[in-house]
Scaffold this active site. Structure first.
Site, PDB file in Angstrom:
ATOM      1  N   THR A  28      -4.402  -1.223   9.620  1.00 40.07           N
ATOM      2  CA  THR A  28      -5.968  -1.423   9.565  1.00 40.07           C
ATOM      3  C   THR A  28      -6.459  -1.133  11.043  1.00 40.07           C
ATOM      4  O   THR A  28      -5.575  -1.442  12.210  1.00 40.07           O
ATOM      5  CB  THR A  28      -6.128  -3.090   9.652  1.00 40.07           C
ATOM      6  OG1 THR A  28      -5.458  -3.269   8.256  1.00 40.07           O
ATOM      7  CG2 THR A  28      -7.700  -3.272   9.317  1.00 40.07           C
ATOM      8  N   LYS A 140       4.753  -2.626   8.144  1.00 37.33           N
ATOM      9  CA  LYS A 140       3.462  -3.260   7.556  1.00 37.33           C
ATOM     10  C   LYS A 140       3.270  -2.977   6.066  1.00 37.33           C
ATOM     11  O   LYS A 140       2.445  -2.088   5.646  1.00 37.33           O
ATOM     12  CB  LYS A 140       2.288  -2.763   8.571  1.00 37.33           C
ATOM     13  CG  LYS A 140       0.857  -3.792   8.175  1.00 37.33           C
ATOM     14  CD  LYS A 140      -0.037  -3.486   9.296  1.00 37.33           C
ATOM     15  CE  LYS A 140      -1.208  -4.628   9.048  1.00 37.33           C
ATOM     16  NZ  LYS A 140      -2.471  -4.508   9.846  1.00 37.33           N
ATOM     17  N   GLU A 173       4.545 -15.198  13.906  1.00 39.09           N
ATOM     18  CA  GLU A 173       3.354 -14.613  14.358  1.00 39.09           C
ATOM     19  C   GLU A 173       2.481 -15.391  13.599  1.00 39.09           C
ATOM     20  O   GLU A 173       2.429 -16.440  13.296  1.00 39.09           O
ATOM     21  CB  GLU A 173       3.441 -13.059  13.733  1.00 39.09           C
ATOM     22  CG  GLU A 173       3.722 -13.041  12.121  1.00 39.09           C
ATOM     23  CD  GLU A 173       3.845 -11.789  11.448  1.00 39.09           C
ATOM     24  OE1 GLU A 173       3.505 -10.941  11.996  1.00 39.09           O
ATOM     25  OE2 GLU A 173       4.085 -11.935  10.087  1.00 39.09           O
TER      26      GLU A 173
END
Ligand SMILES: Cc1ncc(COP(=O)(O)O)c(C=O)c1O
Length: 276
Positions: A28, A140, A173
């Protein structure tokens, strides 16, 4: 706007393994004035993810060219890139010949109030825990069900992010971000070896902190470490750095180190864009 394998269509084959198994990766990326920001770093993480998942990395120069092609008319947007193993294979078994799918899509940049950057955000600890999965930690990949469940835990617009621990009770996270704390003038961030995404912004912030001669320690952090921090902030490629002002009943100031990193980060982003 979409670009699917270089063409402006948006129909994925239902046998695509990204759809069937989450067999792929994504990035992203912020777009400013037609330029995908930190594109090289995003493609580097994608390449690493492809290598880990044994997906042949699509030609990076083609990905770069397509990223610019889709971004070129946007002042400010979010560019999403998905790469999957493509279609085929019986069950989980990979096809003998892998033809990865690459899909770019362009989205409006979300509007965030400026005060989130200047005054900070409110966060809480999610109940959903992250699995321990060293072979996938860092990359990711497309399997984001833990984040989807965690994000479903709140709907109050005054809460801006949920922090997540893994099954060892280590803070890893946020649902969409990496986490940093400042304690006694050192910067700490959870190591990403058992769970979590190694953010592009995380790596940049670590390097910028080193430039400022701030000691950086990647380690195991407990909830208690987070509660007792002098400063707390989160990062990702779209939001940049958001200081945390409140974690449940614990309050934090936007501290000196967070502010210095915010300033240096904006300078670094500008320099990077100007150099392209
Ligand atoms: C689960 C998770 N961790 C960390 C991040 C931060 O990654 P990056 O800095 O590359 O945007 C993201 C970004 O979307 C994320 O979804």
């Amino acid at each position: 706007m979409y670009l699917l394998n270089g063409e402006s269509k948006h129909c994925i084959e239902f046998l695509d393994r990204g759809f069937q198994y989450g067999d792929g990766l994504f990035e992203t990326i912020e777009v400013i004035d037609g330029t995908p920001v930190f594109l090289d770093q995003h493609l580097q993480r994608l390449d690493l993810g492809c290598k880990k998942l044994l997906i042949p990395t699509p030609d990076l120069s083609i990905l770069k060219q397509e990223a610019f092609q889709l971004a070129k008319d946007s002042d400010h947007a979010v560019l999403k890139l998905i790469v999957t193993r493509g279609s085929g294979g019986r069950g989980y078994r990979q096809p003998d010949k892998i033809h990865p799918t690459r899909l770019f899509s362009l989205h409006p940049y979300p509007t965030y109030p400026e005060e989130l950057i200047t005054q900070g955000i409110n966060v809480f600890f999610c109940n959903t825990q992250l699995g321990i999965s060293p072979s996938l930690a860092g990359i990711k990949h497309l399997n984001r069900l833990e984040q989807v469940l965690a994000r479903a835990e709140w709907s109050c617009p005054d809460i801006h992010e949920g922090l997540m621990v893994n099954y060892d009770n280590h803070v890893v996270e946020g649902t969409m971000s990496n986490v940093f704390i400042v304690k006694d003038d050192c910067l700490y961030t959870p190591e990403i070896t058992q769970s979590g995404v190694r953010g592009v912004l995380r790596d940049i912030i670590i390097e910028l902190a080193k430039e400022l001669k701030i000691p950086v320690i990647e380690t195991v952090l407990s909830k208690d470490d987070i509660y007792k921090a002098d400063e707390l902030f989160i990062t990702n490629s779209i939001i940049g750095i958001w200081p945390v002002k409140q974690l449940v009943e614990q309050t934090y100031n936007v501290g000196l180190i967070t502010s210095k990193l915010q300033t240096l980060f904006l300078q670094f982003k500008k320099q990077t864009l100007d150099s392209l």
